[in-house]
Write an enzyme that holds these catalytic residues in place. Structure first.
Site, PDB file in Angstrom:
ATOM      1  N   GLY A 115       0.830  -1.187   0.000  1.00 55.77           N
ATOM      2  CA  GLY A 115       0.000   0.000   0.000  1.00 55.77           C
ATOM      3  C   GLY A 115       0.869   1.243   0.000  1.00 55.77           C
ATOM      4  CB  CYS A 116       0.379   4.672  -1.268  1.00 54.13           C
ATOM      5  SG  CYS A 116      -1.237   5.151  -0.636  1.00 54.13           S
ATOM      6  CD1 TRP A 117      -2.373   6.097   2.753  1.00 55.09           C
ATOM      7  CD2 TRP A 117      -0.957   7.354   3.935  1.00 55.09           C
ATOM      8  NE1 TRP A 117      -2.755   7.397   2.589  1.00 55.09           N
ATOM      9  CE2 TRP A 117      -1.902   8.194   3.313  1.00 55.09           C
ATOM     10  CE3 TRP A 117       0.034   7.927   4.720  1.00 55.09           C
ATOM     11  CZ2 TRP A 117      -1.886   9.581   3.457  1.00 55.09           C
ATOM     12  CZ3 TRP A 117       0.052   9.302   4.875  1.00 55.09           C
ATOM     13  CH2 TRP A 117      -0.907  10.117   4.248  1.00 55.09           C
TER      14      TRP A 117
END
Length: 308
Positions: A115-117
């Protein structure tokens, strides 16, 4: 024979980005379902099994269904959803997470794109936990801001429609149930769930993650220089990585950081800010939420899996 790549969900935000990144690649054959057959399960199964690598850009349940349709033992999978990020038998697709991770991705048949976060916090926290500077049970909070493209097509359309009237800073995930928490806990080697409190800004893409550290309660309080050295040593040991650690000596003179500086790239830059007198530190990471945070990482993982 060129490797065949099938993007299942190529018309979504991440799928379109991956397709654009691969558009000029003469060493690959991109296969696509004809428009009139896009909703046919049989067509998806046909193309999934015809691919050397299938890249899934789908919601979790649809991604699980796609995996279940694969009967060809030679088809490798990169899943961009959250469905398999902490699942057994899936390699986590953050190549710079560990010095052996790129090899694990290269030899895997199933890779879960991060995921990006979580990627920024994993990049900054994992070296500190594995080196012993932070205990695994240290209370962690992740703050940050990303471009509105991280919210997918509905949020993109909403922000574009509102233009200058759109919110400059929109916190979300306020129920403390962010879907990226399990992978952050697992791969940062934390023993407790961290608090993740993200926000969206009125810009299309790019992001900054921030992990504030109150270090005064530790039996042995690390200095900012020690934190920085542990992170810098971690990434210095990784050959061919795309994560850069800002020199510690420069950080005193940095009044601000632009979240968009790495847009259009697959790179990440990590910063350590500290006030040793107050026993406080900030761990920052800057990267493109659609690049290293999504499509760029998927292409990087694809290349590793193909031995390119």
């Amino acid at each position: 024979m060129k490797p065949k790549i099938f993007i299942d969900g190529e018309h979504g935000t991440t799928g379109l980005q991956i397709r654009a990144l691969l558009a000029e690649r003469g060493d690959l054959e991109i296969i696509s379902i004809p428009t009139e057959r896009r909703k046919e399960t049989a067509a998806r199964a046909e193309f999934l099994n015809a691919a050397d690598i299938a890249i899934l850009c789908l919601p979790d349940d649809a991604a699980k269904e796609s995996v279940s349709l694969i009967t060809n033992d030679t088809t490798k999978v990169i899943d961009a959803s959250t469905a398999h990020r902490v699942a057994e038998g899936w390699a986590y697709g953050f190549a710079e997470m560990d010095k052996e991770q790129a090899k694990a991705i290269a030899t895997a048949k199933r890779v879960a794109n991060p995921g990006c976060w979580p990627q920024g916090p994993i990049a900054t926290l994992r070296p500190l936990v594995t080196s012993g500077l932070l205990p695994a049970d240290f209370p962690i909070t992740v703050n940050g801001i990303s471009g509105y493209s991280g919210g997918g097509r509905p949020m993109i359309e909403d922000y574009v429609a509102k233009g200058e009237d759109a919110s400059e800073f929109l916190p979300y995930g306020l129920t403390l149930q962010h879907k990226h928490v399990p992978e952050l806990r697992a791969y940062a080697k934390l023993s407790h769930d961290p608090i993740m409190q993200p926000a969206v800004g009125n810009f299309a893409q790019g992001m900054i993650t921030v992990v504030p550290l109150q270090l005064g309660g530790l039996d042995s309080v690390p200095t900012g220089a020690e934190l920085h050295a542990a992170i810098a040593d971690h990434f210095a040991a990784i050959k061919g990585g795309v994560v850069e650690v800002a020199p510690y000596a420069h950080l005193e003179r940095m009044p601000e950081i632009d979240p968009e500086i790495y847009n259009g790239t697959n790179r990440m830059k990590v910063y350590v800010f500290a006030n040793d007198k107050r026993a406080q530190a900030l761990l920052l990471a800057v990267y493109d939420n659609l690049g290293k945070g999504a499509s760029g990482a998927a292409v990087q993982n694809m290349d590793l899996m193909l031995g390119l």
